[in-house]
Write an enzyme that holds these catalytic residues in place. Structure first.
Site, PDB file in Angstrom:
ATOM      1  N   LYS A   1     156.423  65.001 131.247  1.00 36.91           N
ATOM      2  CA  LYS A   1     156.683  66.254 130.527  1.00 36.91           C
ATOM      3  C   LYS A   1     157.296  67.304 131.439  1.00 36.91           C
ATOM      4  O   LYS A   1     157.946  68.236 130.973  1.00 36.91           O
ATOM      5  CB  LYS A   1     155.378  66.793 129.948  1.00 36.91           C
ATOM      6  CG  LYS A   1     154.585  65.814 129.124  1.00 36.91           C
ATOM      7  CD  LYS A   1     155.189  65.583 127.775  1.00 36.91           C
ATOM      8  CE  LYS A   1     154.373  64.576 126.996  1.00 36.91           C
ATOM      9  NZ  LYS A   1     154.787  64.419 125.633  1.00 36.91           N
TER      10      LYS A   1
HETATM   11  C1  PLP Z   1     151.400  59.999 129.696  1.00 31.14           C
HETATM   12  C2  PLP Z   1     152.075  59.946 128.363  1.00 31.14           C
HETATM   13  N1  PLP Z   1     152.677  58.815 127.999  1.00 31.14           N
HETATM   14  C3  PLP Z   1     153.300  58.713 126.809  1.00 31.14           C
HETATM   15  C4  PLP Z   1     153.326  59.757 125.915  1.00 31.14           C
HETATM   16  C5  PLP Z   1     154.045  59.568 124.621  1.00 31.14           C
HETATM   17  O1  PLP Z   1     155.255  60.276 124.590  1.00 31.14           O
HETATM   18  P1  PLP Z   1     155.886  60.737 123.198  1.00 31.14           P
HETATM   19  O2  PLP Z   1     154.856  61.588 122.551  1.00 31.14           O
HETATM   20  O3  PLP Z   1     157.100  61.496 123.555  1.00 31.14           O
HETATM   21  O4  PLP Z   1     156.123  59.512 122.433  1.00 31.14           O
HETATM   22  C6  PLP Z   1     152.686  60.965 126.259  1.00 31.14           C
HETATM   23  C7  PLP Z   1     152.658  62.138 125.379  1.00 31.14           C
HETATM   24  O5  PLP Z   1     153.292  62.296 124.425  1.00 31.14           O
HETATM   25  C8  PLP Z   1     152.066  61.074 127.525  1.00 31.14           C
HETATM   26  O6  PLP Z   1     151.506  62.211 127.907  1.00 31.14           O
HETATM   27  N1  LIG Z   2     151.428  63.381 124.530  1.00 33.43           N
HETATM   28  C1  LIG Z   2     151.697  64.770 124.364  1.00 33.43           C
HETATM   29  C2  LIG Z   2     151.566  65.186 122.940  1.00 33.43           C
HETATM   30  C3  LIG Z   2     152.900  65.097 122.284  1.00 33.43           C
HETATM   31  O1  LIG Z   2     153.484  66.303 122.374  1.00 33.43           O
HETATM   32  P1  LIG Z   2     155.023  66.545 122.517  1.00 33.43           P
HETATM   33  O2  LIG Z   2     155.218  67.737 121.680  1.00 33.43           O
HETATM   34  O3  LIG Z   2     155.243  66.833 123.940  1.00 33.43           O
HETATM   35  O4  LIG Z   2     155.772  65.404 121.997  1.00 33.43           O
HETATM   36  C4  LIG Z   2     150.793  65.523 125.313  1.00 33.43           C
HETATM   37  O5  LIG Z   2     150.444  64.941 126.316  1.00 33.43           O
HETATM   38  O6  LIG Z   2     150.457  66.640 125.066  1.00 33.43           O
END
Ligand code: PLP
Ligand SMILES: N[C@@H](CCOP(=O)(O)O)C(=O)O
Length: 461
Positions: free
Chosen positions: A110
């Protein structure tokens, strides 16, 4: 370039206005009005470092930004990454590579978008003189990355909803121990989906949103998705030519934002064969891509808590393309999903998506197998990516978080307790959190109480 809503009932906006809006006023998600073709640019981009590739990509969309300002903002956004390569591609064997996306300040993927979004918001506050109240929901990583992307920036308050007891203890500490007076981590009862629904409801109240100048940090914000496109291109550029021929990106998936970003790069001309949607036991997307039925189930807490999501926001963006960019059809299907929690798609075309699912037992087994085979440690989310890889393809597994964020799961699987100093330090700081129900009115009242009138829409003095 203009950005249009998936539901077609909002005015198209330029990049900076669409970033500021987050969710479109009609409840839809913004997308570019057309996708640029990047295929002819790839050989030139091969020579550039990560920040430059990011700039070359983002300038195609952020056409209302001064280019030197955009380049400065992007350069600044990748300075806090611990590895100079920003997103190292690690080869495990002939056909298996891991794209490490956890070298940013909060040790999760993120950071790639939220460091940038934090700096875009800062530039916007300077430009407009108006403060921002950021509101978001997290299942663990988005919240900490948003907080750390905005920490210390003037004119911002940050309200982050997280499901109480359903994020890892270290993820909770990353959000609750900053000591910053403008950071409000709100522990809600319920799941991430409940938090995400409350956030979307509040964004839907256009008067409140305008009065309190709310901005979104979740992947409903198109800047999140675009910034996440970049590391797919980066990984492709780093792969040996032979490995690019039959390539599958394997993406641990929850809210469908990350894998959608990859798919969009393919639509823009990045030559990729397929994208693997790797879910945990919250497998709504696995079921969709294997049966064509989208059916919401209860969220089941798992060893990969950040993927404990049933209602994947970004599916709406994919749907928009799948129904021939027909917003009326999107509105109809989204209404059906909201009202019944179920849609049967006739002759569902999975496009270039493949899928896998992992139960908790699989996650522990995969952490162990990867460690035994490659002497490499993966976190529980990344572990889902290793479920039944396709032997005929080159797999690039996106490693979405550092194993040090989930030391107990790793210890139980392989007897090693991974640590990182920056996380260990957090254990000595006091936790500050605000428990609330996942209810739109409770959140609204909390924001009103904690935002002084001078921090609403008015000019900052
Ligand atoms: C460590 C981790 N892996 C995978 C995901 C999944 O990603 P997305 O929500 O974009 O599918 C998340 C959060 O969304 C995450 O924090
Ligand atoms: N996995 C995410 C939750 C998804 O939120 P996003 O808006 O970033 O797609 C988290 O770790 O918070």
């Amino acid at each position: 370039m203009q950005f249009i809503s998936t539901r077609g009932q909002s005015e198209p906006l330029e990049f900076s206005a669409a970033v500021e809006a987050g969710l479109a006023p009609d409840g839809g998600l913004y997308l570019p009005d057309s996708l640029p073709d990047i295929s002819s640019k790839l050989s030139e981009w091969e020579r550039y470092d990560y920040a430059r590739v990011c700039f070359e990509f983002m300038r195609l969309f952020a056409t209302d930004y001064d280019e030197s300002e955009l380049q400065r903002i992007i350069g600044q956004s990748y300075k806090k990454f611990a590895d100079k390569r920003i997103a190292p591609l690690v080869q495990l064997d002939e056909k298996t590579h891991v794209l490490e996306l956890f070298h940013g300040p909060t040790l999760a993927f993120k950071d790639f978008a939220l460091q940038l979004l934090g700096n875009l918001y800062e530039a916007q506050i300077k430009r407009t003189g108006s403060s921002i109240n950021v509101l978001g929901a997290t299942s663990g990583d988005t919240g900490s990355a948003a907080i750390h992307g905005l920490l210390g920036k003037e004119g911002v308050n940050i309200f982050i909803l997280y499901p109480d007891g359903r994020v890892s203890p270290l993820q909770e500490r990353q959000m609750t121990t900053t000591g910053a007076t403008n950071v409000y981590p709100i522990s809600i009862t319920g799941s991430f989906d409940d938090g995400q629904a409350a956030v979307k409801d509040l964004f839907g109240d256009l008067e409140f949103k305008a009065e309190y100048h709310l901005s979104a940090i979740n992947s409903i914000n198109l800047a999140r998705i675009l910034a996440q496109c970049v590391y797919y291109i980066w990984a492709w550029l780093r792969l040996p030519e032979a490995a690019r021929a039959n390539l599958e990106f394997v993406v641990p998936t929850g809210n469908f934002g990350n894998v959608l970003a990859g798919w969009l790069t393919q639509q823009m001309g990045l030559p990729v064969s397929s994208f693997r949607v790797a879910t945990n036991q919250n497998d709504i997307l696995y079921r969709l891509f294997t049966t064509g039925t989208y059916a919401v189930d209860d969220v089941k807490p798992s060893l990969a808590p950040s993927m404990d999501i049933q209602i994947a926001s970004n599916f709406e963006r994919f749907l928009f393309y799948k129904v021939g960019q027909n917003p009326e059809k999107v509105r109809e299907l989204m209404k059906q999903m909201r009202e019944t929690g179920k849609v049967d798609f006739d002759a569902f075309d999975p496009d270039s998506f493949t899928t896998s699912r992992s139960e908790d037992g699989d996650i522990e087994r995969l952490i162990k197998e990867v460690h035994e085979r490659y002497n490499y440690i993966v976190d529980p989310h990344t572990a889902c990516g290793f479920q039944t890889l396709d032997p005929d393809k080159t797999s690039v597994i996106l490693s979405t978080a550092s194993p040090a964020k989930f030391p107990d799961v790793i210890e139980s699987a392989i007897g090693i307790h991974p640590t990182v100093d920056s996380l260990e330090k957090l254990k000595t700081y006091p936790i500050v959190t605000y428990p609330l129900p996942a209810d739109k009115e409770a959140i609204r009242a909390f924001i009103k109480e904690h935002v002084s009138s001078g921090e609403k829409q008015e000019e900052k003095s």
